[in-house]
Design a protein around this motif. Sequence first.
Motif: not given
Length: 277
Positions: A106, A108, A110, A162, A164, A198-199, A201, A254, A257, A263
């Motif tokens: 995973s 994540s 930014w 995963d 993000s 993939t997510v 944002q 979090d 997010t 999305r």
Amino acid sequence: MNADTDGTDGAQDPRKQFAEECRSARELYETGPLTQTQLARMVRTSKSTISRVENCVGPVPAGLPPLLDQVFGTDGLFKRLYEEITTQAFPERYRRRIELETRAVSISEWSPTVVPGLLQTPSYAWALFREGNPRASEAELANSVSNRVTRQEILTGSTPPDFSVIVCESVVRRQVGSPEVMREQLSALLRHGRRPTTVLQVLPLDAGTHGLMDGPMSILTTSDGAIVVYTEGIRSGAIIDELADVRHLSRSYDVLTASALSRDASAQMIRQHMEAL
């Protein structure tokens, strides 16, 4: 070759070792020597790919190492060598992050300033490298771009993590390279955003202040459950693994997010900027 792009010598070079191990395992296969064509069929690739791998020509395809381990029963040898190859292609200060990235289940991420490296197109990456190092030769730029693109194979392999990712709206708005380069990059973001693993944002500019305004950050979780945070400056990178700090930064992510567009809304914003170029 510069130590930052090679990091080893002679027989200890993991790329050369990968080639030698592949050739040796093929020639010493338990039921008799395999031709490159036979091995290619067994690992669902082409003879030319096996030939390039054994002659250290070009990158090793990301999906090949686990298949070689399966065919030869080498207990993760080729996977480990591939991770070393990937890691040593980058400057020393980034290698720990790259090594963790190849083992992550995973990620994540930014990014407040540019499209993250895992999502950059070659033309976008070229424009960034050219601006960052105007004295670099064409060969040096090509090598940097190749390393970055090769790194992206973790997202398209048989077991992608995963992923993000949150980018600031300024990343979408800021033109890097020509309008054509930027349109291509925004189109690539839309494609990545449609991947099931993939997510993607976008954090709008009017979202206000938040806890991650100091710079880009990645949270990497490996298969053994370890979680580390990687933060990056202009010429530096740092791994944070202190539990309290990881918990605090994960919480800040979090919150980010929750503040970012959905999305679908993010894709719509990206598409609008792409069409306006």
